[in-house]
Design a protein around this motif. Structure first.
Motif, PDB file in Angstrom:
ATOM      1  N   ARG A 286       0.872  -1.184   0.000  1.00 19.78           N
ATOM      2  CA  ARG A 286       0.000   0.000   0.000  1.00 19.78           C
ATOM      3  C   ARG A 286       0.908   1.233   0.000  1.00 19.78           C
ATOM      4  NH1 ARG A 286      -3.014  -3.579   3.494  1.00 19.78           N
ATOM      5  NH2 ARG A 286      -2.021  -2.764   5.374  1.00 19.78           N
ATOM      6  N   TYR A 287       1.412   1.567  -1.175  1.00 21.93           N
ATOM      7  CA  TYR A 287       2.492   2.540  -1.275  1.00 21.93           C
ATOM      8  C   TYR A 287       2.020   3.976  -1.066  1.00 21.93           C
ATOM      9  CZ  TYR A 287       4.786  -1.551  -3.185  1.00 21.93           C
ATOM     10  OH  TYR A 287       5.282  -2.829  -3.342  1.00 21.93           O
ATOM     11  N   GLU A 288       0.812   4.285  -1.509  1.00 22.91           N
ATOM     12  CA  GLU A 288       0.314   5.643  -1.288  1.00 22.91           C
ATOM     13  C   GLU A 288       0.138   5.924   0.213  1.00 22.91           C
ATOM     14  OE1 GLU A 288      -0.391   8.389  -3.447  1.00 22.91           O
ATOM     15  OE2 GLU A 288       1.105   7.101  -4.369  1.00 22.91           O
ATOM     16  N   GLN A 289      -0.409   4.949   0.923  1.00 23.71           N
ATOM     17  CA  GLN A 289      -0.534   5.102   2.369  1.00 23.71           C
ATOM     18  C   GLN A 289       0.835   5.247   3.022  1.00 23.71           C
ATOM     19  OE1 GLN A 289      -2.120   3.016   0.391  1.00 23.71           O
ATOM     20  NE2 GLN A 289      -4.002   2.169   1.281  1.00 23.71           N
ATOM     21  N   ALA A 290       1.804   4.463   2.538  1.00 24.00           N
ATOM     22  CA  ALA A 290       3.151   4.543   3.093  1.00 24.00           C
ATOM     23  C   ALA A 290       3.750   5.928   2.859  1.00 24.00           C
ATOM     24  CB  ALA A 290       4.033   3.472   2.463  1.00 24.00           C
ATOM     25  N   ARG A 291       3.567   6.477   1.671  1.00 21.22           N
ATOM     26  CA  ARG A 291       4.106   7.816   1.390  1.00 21.22           C
ATOM     27  C   ARG A 291       3.451   8.868   2.281  1.00 21.22           C
ATOM     28  NH1 ARG A 291       3.821   5.833  -4.147  1.00 21.22           N
ATOM     29  NH2 ARG A 291       5.941   5.496  -4.905  1.00 21.22           N
ATOM     30  N   TYR A 292       2.158   8.734   2.475  1.00 19.74           N
ATOM     31  CA  TYR A 292       1.474   9.689   3.347  1.00 19.74           C
ATOM     32  C   TYR A 292       2.048   9.632   4.771  1.00 19.74           C
ATOM     33  CZ  TYR A 292      -2.053  11.432   6.572  1.00 19.74           C
ATOM     34  OH  TYR A 292      -2.679  12.084   7.599  1.00 19.74           O
ATOM     35  N   LEU A 293       2.285   8.434   5.274  1.00 17.53           N
ATOM     36  CA  LEU A 293       2.806   8.296   6.632  1.00 17.53           C
ATOM     37  C   LEU A 293       4.251   8.768   6.719  1.00 17.53           C
ATOM     38  CD1 LEU A 293       1.227   4.828   7.439  1.00 17.53           C
ATOM     39  CD2 LEU A 293       0.619   7.012   8.483  1.00 17.53           C
ATOM     40  N   PHE A 294       5.053   8.521   5.694  1.00 14.72           N
ATOM     41  CA  PHE A 294       6.409   9.054   5.676  1.00 14.72           C
ATOM     42  C   PHE A 294       6.395  10.586   5.690  1.00 14.72           C
ATOM     43  CE2 PHE A 294       8.140   4.950   3.831  1.00 14.72           C
ATOM     44  CZ  PHE A 294       8.925   4.683   4.935  1.00 14.72           C
ATOM     45  N   LYS A 295       5.462  11.152   4.955  1.00 15.66           N
ATOM     46  CA  LYS A 295       5.366  12.615   4.947  1.00 15.66           C
ATOM     47  C   LYS A 295       4.986  13.142   6.319  1.00 15.66           C
ATOM     48  CE  LYS A 295       3.463  16.387   2.169  1.00 15.66           C
ATOM     49  NZ  LYS A 295       2.578  16.752   1.036  1.00 15.66           N
ATOM     50  N   GLN A 296       4.097  12.445   7.017  1.00 22.97           N
ATOM     51  CA  GLN A 296       3.756  12.840   8.383  1.00 22.97           C
ATOM     52  C   GLN A 296       4.975  12.737   9.303  1.00 22.97           C
ATOM     53  OE1 GLN A 296       0.783  14.138   9.437  1.00 22.97           O
ATOM     54  NE2 GLN A 296       0.299  14.114   7.260  1.00 22.97           N
ATOM     55  N   ALA A 297       5.787  11.701   9.096  1.00 25.31           N
ATOM     56  CA  ALA A 297       6.984  11.537   9.929  1.00 25.31           C
ATOM     57  C   ALA A 297       7.952  12.689   9.722  1.00 25.31           C
ATOM     58  CB  ALA A 297       7.663  10.211   9.606  1.00 25.31           C
ATOM     59  N   THR A 298       8.174  13.089   8.475  1.00 23.95           N
ATOM     60  CA  THR A 298       9.093  14.191   8.219  1.00 23.95           C
ATOM     61  C   THR A 298       8.509  15.530   8.646  1.00 23.95           C
ATOM     62  OG1 THR A 298       8.245  14.307   5.944  1.00 23.95           O
ATOM     63  CG2 THR A 298      10.223  12.988   6.332  1.00 23.95           C
ATOM     64  N   LYS A 299       7.191  15.631   8.693  1.00 27.22           N
ATOM     65  CA  LYS A 299       6.586  16.858   9.232  1.00 27.22           C
ATOM     66  C   LYS A 299       6.796  16.956  10.734  1.00 27.22           C
ATOM     67  CE  LYS A 299       2.879  17.956   5.950  1.00 27.22           C
ATOM     68  NZ  LYS A 299       1.397  18.067   5.767  1.00 27.22           N
ATOM     69  N   CYS A 300       6.698  15.822  11.422  1.00 25.74           N
ATOM     70  CA  CYS A 300       6.935  15.838  12.870  1.00 25.74           C
ATOM     71  C   CYS A 300       8.360  16.258  13.193  1.00 25.74           C
ATOM     72  CB  CYS A 300       6.662  14.451  13.466  1.00 25.74           C
ATOM     73  SG  CYS A 300       4.920  14.018  13.534  1.00 25.74           S
ATOM     74  N   ASN A 301       9.305  15.803  12.391  1.00 27.34           N
ATOM     75  CA  ASN A 301      10.705  16.154  12.632  1.00 27.34           C
ATOM     76  C   ASN A 301      11.423  16.144  11.296  1.00 27.34           C
ATOM     77  OD1 ASN A 301      13.247  16.647  13.598  1.00 27.34           O
ATOM     78  ND2 ASN A 301      13.494  14.685  14.613  1.00 27.34           N
ATOM     79  N   ALA A 302      11.633  17.320  10.746  1.00 30.65           N
ATOM     80  CA  ALA A 302      12.279  17.426   9.439  1.00 30.65           C
ATOM     81  C   ALA A 302      13.741  17.033   9.490  1.00 30.65           C
ATOM     82  CB  ALA A 302      12.152  18.854   8.914  1.00 30.65           C
ATOM     83  N   ARG A 303      14.319  16.906  10.677  1.00 31.26           N
ATOM     84  CA  ARG A 303      15.724  16.537  10.824  1.00 31.26           C
ATOM     85  C   ARG A 303      15.882  15.068  11.218  1.00 31.26           C
ATOM     86  NH1 ARG A 303      18.558  21.038  10.182  1.00 31.26           N
ATOM     87  NH2 ARG A 303      20.477  19.860  10.557  1.00 31.26           N
ATOM     88  N   SER A 304      14.845  14.291  11.010  1.00 32.71           N
ATOM     89  CA  SER A 304      14.915  12.861  11.300  1.00 32.71           C
ATOM     90  C   SER A 304      15.512  12.142  10.097  1.00 32.71           C
ATOM     91  CB  SER A 304      13.524  12.314  11.626  1.00 32.71           C
ATOM     92  OG  SER A 304      13.580  10.921  11.818  1.00 32.71           O
ATOM     93  N   CYS A 305      16.796  11.827  10.191  1.00 33.45           N
ATOM     94  CA  CYS A 305      17.480  11.170   9.073  1.00 33.45           C
ATOM     95  C   CYS A 305      16.883   9.799   8.787  1.00 33.45           C
ATOM     96  CB  CYS A 305      18.958  11.059   9.406  1.00 33.45           C
ATOM     97  SG  CYS A 305      19.968  10.344   8.096  1.00 33.45           S
ATOM     98  N   ALA A 306      16.462   9.086   9.830  1.00 36.57           N
ATOM     99  CA  ALA A 306      15.918   7.740   9.646  1.00 36.57           C
ATOM    100  C   ALA A 306      14.657   7.766   8.782  1.00 36.57           C
ATOM    101  CB  ALA A 306      15.619   7.115  11.004  1.00 36.57           C
ATOM    102  N   SER A 307      13.797   8.764   8.968  1.00 39.44           N
ATOM    103  CA  SER A 307      12.564   8.840   8.179  1.00 39.44           C
ATOM    104  C   SER A 307      12.863   9.099   6.711  1.00 39.44           C
ATOM    105  CB  SER A 307      11.658   9.939   8.744  1.00 39.44           C
ATOM    106  OG  SER A 307      11.298   9.662  10.076  1.00 39.44           O
ATOM    107  N   TRP A 308      13.790  10.033   6.437  1.00 37.41           N
ATOM    108  CA  TRP A 308      14.147  10.303   5.049  1.00 37.41           C
ATOM    109  C   TRP A 308      14.771   9.067   4.393  1.00 37.41           C
ATOM    110  CZ3 TRP A 308      11.928  14.352   3.130  1.00 37.41           C
ATOM    111  CH2 TRP A 308      11.728  15.499   3.892  1.00 37.41           C
ATOM    112  N   LEU A 309      15.622   8.363   5.133  1.00 38.21           N
ATOM    113  CA  LEU A 309      16.263   7.169   4.579  1.00 38.21           C
ATOM    114  C   LEU A 309      15.254   6.071   4.273  1.00 38.21           C
ATOM    115  CD1 LEU A 309      19.605   6.613   6.539  1.00 38.21           C
ATOM    116  CD2 LEU A 309      19.297   7.129   4.115  1.00 38.21           C
TER     117      LEU A 309
END
Length: 625
Positions: A286-309
């Motif tokens: 479910r890739y669209e859902q995954a992208r949405y959740l990744f975007k939420q993760a980077t919004k919570c902390n834009a300096r979270s290297c693990a989320s971007w990776l």
């Protein structure tokens, strides 16, 4: 109750550890008596009723100057008692102590498994060092631990526990230090003592103890400790996340989703919870859902290297290379010295055929992290494929010197020697890897690779034993089962090969996941996200949601722009060389010189003009191999 009434006199008792209640109790308490003054200046004595007559003869604890007249509103003012007692009062309190706590409570207190810290020279709070000394001592111990000076760090931490037994940070630091040295029994004792000293109210100690038990394979005990951490503080997000990861490894996906949902409910948005949920969605296609959740993760902390990776690796799997490259750029900007970011990006570029760029990225990561063996391991494999085996050997040797217990380095080195025809050397390297630990997943891969070696040279009985040993360590390895089956087919044992394949399908653990959880999950985030639900088709039935997932995959193949944010479609303006010069104070043209193999040639870490900010919550990252 009317405190000013002369007919009703309440009892007040204040306890501080100073004097013995009775000779039979090992717990010490001090029972100073407090006097309150009413509007008629009639004293209300803080003592049991049967002792009131005796207290009239004793001298008052409060001096005459301490008496406070009540205000016009007739409010009672409670005075703090004096810290010390006179000799007469001391004798009176010793005589009356046994009557304050009854005999039954004293017997019960004796049976309590309470932690009692060692007596120190600091008898009162006034003589105890300031808390800033604890902070400095903990930082000093952390630096010593990083420099592998474990004994000095342990002495500092034990002294901190003796002086500040109620502070949980020293217990956490000491437990981690002992775990790093494989002193598991002592680490458990430290965590247990810390939980007793803090009365079970410190969630960090419970959580670290749970992580320790989880690493040792004590899953049931780890669950109990994670549960205790959430009870101590339901807003402790690390406990919810760690518990969920444990359940995921056990195949309990629904339980893990429930725990992650509770973490978001009690703690609010958190990048690690969003990241884990996104990975679950990616696993379920479910890739669209995954992208949405990744975007939420980077919004919570834009300096979270693990989320971007993690997001970048999702796009790698979908072959959205341009988007993946821009996400890698975001990752290194979020954490410029993160070794995982440089490593995964370098491997990504190498696999795309950009060998020079991949080599440069790996060298940058090695220059910033000269003690990391994984970067040298990947660089050695790159040089073996595109350069010479001698250079790769030197890099493997240096990596093994940096961390002799890192099994993947020995396995990769053995694989290279096998390809070069040095079978005896390859066997020695495989044996070295197994001597470190024969129960890990790396050991299972080593046994499988060694089995392939013996199969190619004709040692079939040895190959069969090695395949069987590998499956004893990791019975879920599809590659090992199929390799063994192909061996039997080559020998004409078609029936045996079919039996091996059937054994794999019979014993494998299949994780069944569904899409019905997402509606409740979005309700936890925000009940008003109806438009997002319609956009992502979350409000459909589970059957339709799975159909929509297939449509999303087809859309990814047909048009990349339909599934990716617009910012990741256009070309990036990121300048790698300029970033390395400005942020890392490195010269990209001199990376070859900084990659000398002699230990004394490795440069010290250079201080950048701007120190990158770190996330308040440290990410739990898995090291790529």
């Amino acid at each position: 109750m009317n405190l000013t009434s002369s007919s009703s006199k309440p009892n007040f008792t204040l306890f501080t550890p100073s004097h013995n209640l009775n000779s039979s109790s090992k717990f010490q308490f001090n029972l100073p008596l407090k006097t309150l003054y009413s509007s008629h200046h009639s004293s209300v004595t803080c003592s049991p009723p049967q002792c009131s007559s005796s207290l009239k003869e004793s001298s008052p604890l409060l001096q005459t100057s301490d008496i406070v007249e009540e205000s016009e509103e007739q409010l009672l003012v409670v005075r703090r008692p004096l810290m010390g007692l006179s000799e007469d009062d001391q004798q009176e309190e010793d005589r009356l102590g046994s009557s304050v706590i009854d005999e039954g409570l004293s017997k019960f207190a004796k049976k309590m498994p309470m932690f009692e810290p060692e007596r120190t020279q600091f008898g009162t709070d006034e003589k105890r060092p300031l808390t800033i000394n604890l902070d400095l001592a903990l930082y000093r111990a952390k630096v010593l631990g990083r420099n592998f000076q474990y004994e000095d760090a342990e002495k500092i931490l034990r002294k901190c526990i003796n002086v500040w037994p109620e502070d949980g940070r020293a217990y956490v630091a000491l437990g981690k230090l002992l775990s790093r040295q494989s002193n598991i029994v002592e680490a458990r004792g430290v965590y247990e003592k810390g939980c007793q000293a803090t009365q079970g109210e410190n969630p960090y100690i419970w959580q670290c103890w749970a992580v320790l038990e989880n690493k040792r394979g004590n899953v049931r005990r780890a669950r109990e400790l994670f549960d205790a951490a959430t009870v101590a503080d339901k807003r402790h997000i690390a406990a919810w996340h760690g518990w969920a990861v444990l359940e995921l490894k056990q195949g309990n996906v629904k339980k893990a989703r429930n725990l992650l949902g509770k973490g978001l409910k009690f703690c609010g948005g958190n990048e690690y919870v969003y990241q884990t949920l996104a990975l679950l969605e990616a696993r379920a296609n479910r890739y669209e859902q995954a992208r949405y959740l990744f975007k939420q993760a980077t919004k919570c902390n834009a300096r979270s290297c693990a989320s971007w990776l993690a997001w970048a690796q999702l796009e790698m799997q979908q072959e959205n290379n341009r988007a993946a490259r821009q996400l890698f750029e975001k990752a290194v900007q979020a954490s410029p010295k993160n070794r995982f970011a440089w490593h995964v990006w370098g491997v990504f570029e190498t696999n795309l055929g950009n060998v020079d760029k991949g080599r440069k990225l790996l060298k940058i990561g090695h220059t910033l992290n000269p003690r990391d063996p994984v970067l040298l391991q990947s660089l050695a494999l790159l040089e073996y494929k595109y350069s010479t085996a001698n250079l790769a050997r030197k890099l493997f040797k240096r990596a093994s010197e940096l961390d002799p217990k890192h099994q993947p380095v020995w396995i990769a080195w053995g694989w290279m020697e096998w390809k070069e025809g040095n079978l005896a050397t390859a066997r020695e390297l495989y044996q070295k890897a197994l001597s470190i630990d024969s129960t890990t997943e790396s050991a299972a891969r080593c046994l499988q690779a060694w089995g392939v070696l013996e199969h190619r040279v004709g040692n079939l009985s040895a190959a069969r034993r090695l395949f069987r040993s590998s499956l004893n360590v990791n019975s879920q390895s599809y590659v090992t089962w199929m390799t063994w089956a192909s061996l039997e087919e080559e020998q004409g044992n078609a029936v045996r090969a079919e039996e091996i394949r059937n054994l794999y399908f019979q014993q494998r653990t299949e994780v069944v996941d569904d899409a019905s959880w997402v509606m409740g999950f979005l309700d936890i985030i925000d009940p008003a996200l109806d438009s997002i639900k319609r956009l992502l088709n979350f409000d459909q039935s589970p059957y339709k949601a799975q159909e929509s997932s297939g449509e999303f995959q087809e859309a990814n193949k047909n048009d990349e722009s339909d599934s990716l944010p617009a910012e990741y479609i256009s070309e990036s303006s990121f300048d790698l060389d300029a970033f390395v010069r400005e942020k890392l104070s490195l010269d990209p043209s001199k990376l070859e010189v900084q990659l000398e193999l002699h230990p004394s040639a490795f440069p010290k870490k250079m201080k950048s003009p701007r120190r990158p900010q770190r996330s308040e919550n440290k990410a739990v990252e898995s090291q790529p191999t």
